[in-house]
Design a protein around this motif. Structure first.
Motif, PDB file in Angstrom:
ATOM      1  N   PRO A   1       3.347   6.227   1.024  1.00 40.78           N
ATOM      2  CA  PRO A   1       2.099   6.867   1.420  1.00 40.78           C
ATOM      3  C   PRO A   1       1.219   5.907   2.209  1.00 40.78           C
ATOM      4  O   PRO A   1       1.536   4.730   2.323  1.00 40.78           O
ATOM      5  CB  PRO A   1       1.466   7.197   0.066  1.00 40.78           C
ATOM      6  N   LYS A   2       0.108   6.375   2.723  1.00 41.77           N
ATOM      7  CA  LYS A   2      -0.815   5.502   3.448  1.00 41.77           C
ATOM      8  C   LYS A   2      -1.652   4.681   2.476  1.00 41.77           C
ATOM      9  O   LYS A   2      -1.984   3.527   2.738  1.00 41.77           O
ATOM     10  CB  LYS A   2      -1.747   6.334   4.333  1.00 41.77           C
ATOM     11  N   HIS A   3      -2.005   5.309   1.389  1.00 38.23           N
ATOM     12  CA  HIS A   3      -2.810   4.649   0.372  1.00 38.23           C
ATOM     13  C   HIS A   3      -2.198   4.918  -0.999  1.00 38.23           C
ATOM     14  O   HIS A   3      -1.645   5.989  -1.231  1.00 38.23           O
ATOM     15  CB  HIS A   3      -4.256   5.161   0.365  1.00 38.23           C
ATOM     16  N   LEU A   4      -2.327   3.923  -1.866  1.00 36.83           N
ATOM     17  CA  LEU A   4      -1.804   4.046  -3.210  1.00 36.83           C
ATOM     18  C   LEU A   4      -2.733   3.289  -4.145  1.00 36.83           C
ATOM     19  O   LEU A   4      -3.015   2.111  -3.917  1.00 36.83           O
ATOM     20  CB  LEU A   4      -0.399   3.454  -3.254  1.00 36.83           C
ATOM     21  N   ILE A   5      -3.236   3.987  -5.153  1.00 37.40           N
ATOM     22  CA  ILE A   5      -4.069   3.340  -6.158  1.00 37.40           C
ATOM     23  C   ILE A   5      -3.380   3.507  -7.496  1.00 37.40           C
ATOM     24  O   ILE A   5      -3.044   4.621  -7.895  1.00 37.40           O
ATOM     25  CB  ILE A   5      -5.478   3.949  -6.201  1.00 37.40           C
ATOM     26  N   THR A   6      -3.200   2.401  -8.194  1.00 35.84           N
ATOM     27  CA  THR A   6      -2.490   2.452  -9.450  1.00 35.84           C
ATOM     28  C   THR A   6      -3.040   1.379 -10.379  1.00 35.84           C
ATOM     29  O   THR A   6      -3.842   0.532  -9.968  1.00 35.84           O
ATOM     30  CB  THR A   6      -0.982   2.279  -9.233  1.00 35.84           C
ATOM     31  N   ALA A   7      -2.590   1.405 -11.601  1.00 32.32           N
ATOM     32  CA  ALA A   7      -3.107   0.469 -12.597  1.00 32.32           C
ATOM     33  C   ALA A   7      -2.142  -0.691 -12.813  1.00 32.32           C
ATOM     34  O   ALA A   7      -0.958  -0.614 -12.472  1.00 32.32           O
ATOM     35  CB  ALA A   7      -3.336   1.212 -13.912  1.00 32.32           C
ATOM     36  N   THR A   8      -2.673  -1.745 -13.383  1.00 35.40           N
ATOM     37  CA  THR A   8      -1.823  -2.894 -13.687  1.00 35.40           C
ATOM     38  C   THR A   8      -0.705  -2.479 -14.633  1.00 35.40           C
ATOM     39  O   THR A   8      -0.875  -1.582 -15.473  1.00 35.40           O
ATOM     40  CB  THR A   8      -2.626  -4.028 -14.343  1.00 35.40           C
ATOM     41  N   GLY A   9       0.446  -3.088 -14.437  1.00 37.02           N
ATOM     42  CA  GLY A   9       1.603  -2.802 -15.268  1.00 37.02           C
ATOM     43  C   GLY A   9       2.462  -1.664 -14.772  1.00 37.02           C
ATOM     44  O   GLY A   9       3.589  -1.474 -15.253  1.00 37.02           O
ATOM     45  N   GLN A  10       1.947  -0.912 -13.830  1.00 40.84           N
ATOM     46  CA  GLN A  10       2.679   0.243 -13.327  1.00 40.84           C
ATOM     47  C   GLN A  10       3.722  -0.162 -12.277  1.00 40.84           C
ATOM     48  O   GLN A  10       3.804  -1.316 -11.846  1.00 40.84           O
ATOM     49  CB  GLN A  10       1.714   1.259 -12.719  1.00 40.84           C
ATOM     50  N   ARG A  11       4.495   0.832 -11.871  1.00 38.08           N
ATOM     51  CA  ARG A  11       5.530   0.640 -10.855  1.00 38.08           C
ATOM     52  C   ARG A  11       5.304   1.651  -9.737  1.00 38.08           C
ATOM     53  O   ARG A  11       4.963   2.806 -10.004  1.00 38.08           O
ATOM     54  CB  ARG A  11       6.902   0.871 -11.492  1.00 38.08           C
ATOM     55  N   VAL A  12       5.475   1.201  -8.495  1.00 34.98           N
ATOM     56  CA  VAL A  12       5.318   2.096  -7.347  1.00 34.98           C
ATOM     57  C   VAL A  12       6.475   1.899  -6.379  1.00 34.98           C
ATOM     58  O   VAL A  12       7.144   0.863  -6.390  1.00 34.98           O
ATOM     59  CB  VAL A  12       3.980   1.849  -6.604  1.00 34.98           C
ATOM     60  N   THR A  13       6.671   2.903  -5.549  1.00 36.12           N
ATOM     61  CA  THR A  13       7.701   2.825  -4.501  1.00 36.12           C
ATOM     62  C   THR A  13       7.073   3.145  -3.159  1.00 36.12           C
ATOM     63  O   THR A  13       6.408   4.175  -3.012  1.00 36.12           O
ATOM     64  CB  THR A  13       8.837   3.822  -4.787  1.00 36.12           C
ATOM     65  N   LEU A  14       7.271   2.248  -2.224  1.00 39.64           N
ATOM     66  CA  LEU A  14       6.800   2.444  -0.862  1.00 39.64           C
ATOM     67  C   LEU A  14       8.002   2.800   0.008  1.00 39.64           C
ATOM     68  O   LEU A  14       9.065   2.199  -0.124  1.00 39.64           O
ATOM     69  CB  LEU A  14       6.140   1.161  -0.325  1.00 39.64           C
ATOM     70  N   ARG A  15       7.765   3.719   0.921  1.00 39.53           N
ATOM     71  CA  ARG A  15       8.871   4.224   1.718  1.00 39.53           C
ATOM     72  C   ARG A  15       8.666   3.943   3.192  1.00 39.53           C
ATOM     73  O   ARG A  15       7.529   3.979   3.682  1.00 39.53           O
ATOM     74  CB  ARG A  15       9.027   5.722   1.484  1.00 39.53           C
ATOM     75  N   CYS A  16       9.756   3.695   3.874  1.00 42.46           N
ATOM     76  CA  CYS A  16       9.698   3.386   5.304  1.00 42.46           C
ATOM     77  C   CYS A  16      10.846   4.065   6.032  1.00 42.46           C
ATOM     78  O   CYS A  16      12.010   3.937   5.637  1.00 42.46           O
ATOM     79  CB  CYS A  16       9.786   1.879   5.509  1.00 42.46           C
ATOM     80  N   SER A  17      10.528   4.760   7.102  1.00 44.94           N
ATOM     81  CA  SER A  17      11.551   5.306   7.994  1.00 44.94           C
ATOM     82  C   SER A  17      11.494   4.525   9.293  1.00 44.94           C
ATOM     83  O   SER A  17      10.453   4.518   9.965  1.00 44.94           O
ATOM     84  CB  SER A  17      11.308   6.789   8.262  1.00 44.94           C
ATOM     85  N   PRO A  18      12.555   3.854   9.672  1.00 50.35           N
ATOM     86  CA  PRO A  18      12.514   3.033  10.883  1.00 50.35           C
ATOM     87  C   PRO A  18      12.511   3.876  12.146  1.00 50.35           C
ATOM     88  O   PRO A  18      12.729   5.094  12.106  1.00 50.35           O
ATOM     89  CB  PRO A  18      13.802   2.212  10.785  1.00 50.35           C
ATOM     90  N   ARG A  19      12.265   3.230  13.236  1.00 51.65           N
ATOM     91  CA  ARG A  19      12.338   3.877  14.541  1.00 51.65           C
ATOM     92  C   ARG A  19      13.759   4.371  14.777  1.00 51.65           C
ATOM     93  O   ARG A  19      14.725   3.720  14.349  1.00 51.65           O
ATOM     94  CB  ARG A  19      11.989   2.836  15.615  1.00 51.65           C
ATOM     95  N   SER A  20      13.875   5.489  15.439  1.00 56.11           N
ATOM     96  CA  SER A  20      15.197   6.038  15.717  1.00 56.11           C
ATOM     97  C   SER A  20      16.049   5.012  16.462  1.00 56.11           C
ATOM     98  O   SER A  20      15.611   4.449  17.480  1.00 56.11           O
ATOM     99  CB  SER A  20      15.047   7.306  16.568  1.00 56.11           C
ATOM    100  N   GLY A  21      17.231   4.740  15.947  1.00 53.67           N
ATOM    101  CA  GLY A  21      18.139   3.797  16.596  1.00 53.67           C
ATOM    102  C   GLY A  21      18.045   2.378  16.067  1.00 53.67           C
ATOM    103  O   GLY A  21      18.920   1.544  16.346  1.00 53.67           O
TER     104      GLY A  21
END
Lengths: 114, 112
Positions: A8-28
């Motif tokens: 996501p563009k922004h992510l707010i979470t608490a200490t101890g938690q786990r998050v996943t950031l996602r990325c789609s690269p440029r075509s090719g």
């Protein structure tokens, strides 16, 4: 528009938690890089993948992990989050991993750990 | 270890005036050098790069940079700054497999 998509563009979470950031690269683009930008550390290289395989590691904590999937998108997993992990996380992509290939950066995911 | 130094944290330039942003690097081999620009809320955009050959390289948006091996410098220049150039500028050195080592950045403010 660089062609690199981060969610996501922004992510707010608490200490101890786990998050996943996602990325789609440029075509090719086959190579994906993760960078962390914080006020005290600046822009730090975390890790690089090329066509699904890890190619280089930087200052990535053991609590962090990443992978690149067969469709070339990548995910950065951050666990046991601490306040100090609050930062802007950038993904970049390039055609390959040679020094001649320019990096194209996404707009980043701003992570806030409270 | 490779490093990049951008000695100016902030620079203020009047619109229409010339600009020079300083960058010094430390790297044992032939460097691959880059300048990136970051606008608020945006990712980094490549302005220009130097790999070899002509030491004066031209980039986008009217920017140029000159590689001086004897001074380990790669300063960014623009002859006439526009208000839209206000942003943060990062110098970087490529250390192999495109692991870029970035400087701490210089924030450019443009005054009317």
């Amino acid at each position: 528009d660089s062609g690199v998509t981060q969610t996501p563009k922004h992510l707010i979470t608490a200490t101890g938690q786990r998050v996943t950031l996602r990325c789609s690269p440029r075509s090719g683009d086959l190579s994906v890089y993760w960078y962390q930008q914080s006020l005290d550390q600046g822009l730090q290289f975390l890790i690089q993948y090329y066509n699904g395989e890890e190619r280089a590691k930087g200052n990535i904590l053991e609590r962090f992990s990443a992978q690149q999937f067969p469709d070339l998108h990548s995910e950065l997993n951050l666990s046991s989050l601490e306040l100090g992990d609050s930062a802007l996380y950038f993904c970049a992509s390039s055609v390959d991993y040679s020094n001649g290939s320019p990096l194209h950066f996404g707009n980043g995911t701003r992570l806030t750990v409270t | 270890a490779q490093s990049v130094t951008q000695p100016d944290i902030h620079i203020t330039v009047s619109e229409g005036a010339s600009l020079e942003l300083r960058c010094n690097y430390s790297y044992g081999a032939t460097p691959y050098l880059f300048w990136y620009v970051q606008s608020p809320g945006q990712g980094l955009q490549l302005l220009l790069k130097y790999f070899s050959g002509d030491t004066l390289v031209q980039g986008i948006k009217g920017f140029e940079a000159e590689f001086k091996r004897s001074q380990s410098s790669f300063n960014l220049r623009k002859p006439s700054v526009h208000w839209s150039d206000a942003a943060e500028y990062f110098c970087a050195v490529g250390t192999g497999f495109q692991k870029l080592v970035f400087g701490t950045g210089t924030r450019l403010l443009v005054s009317p």
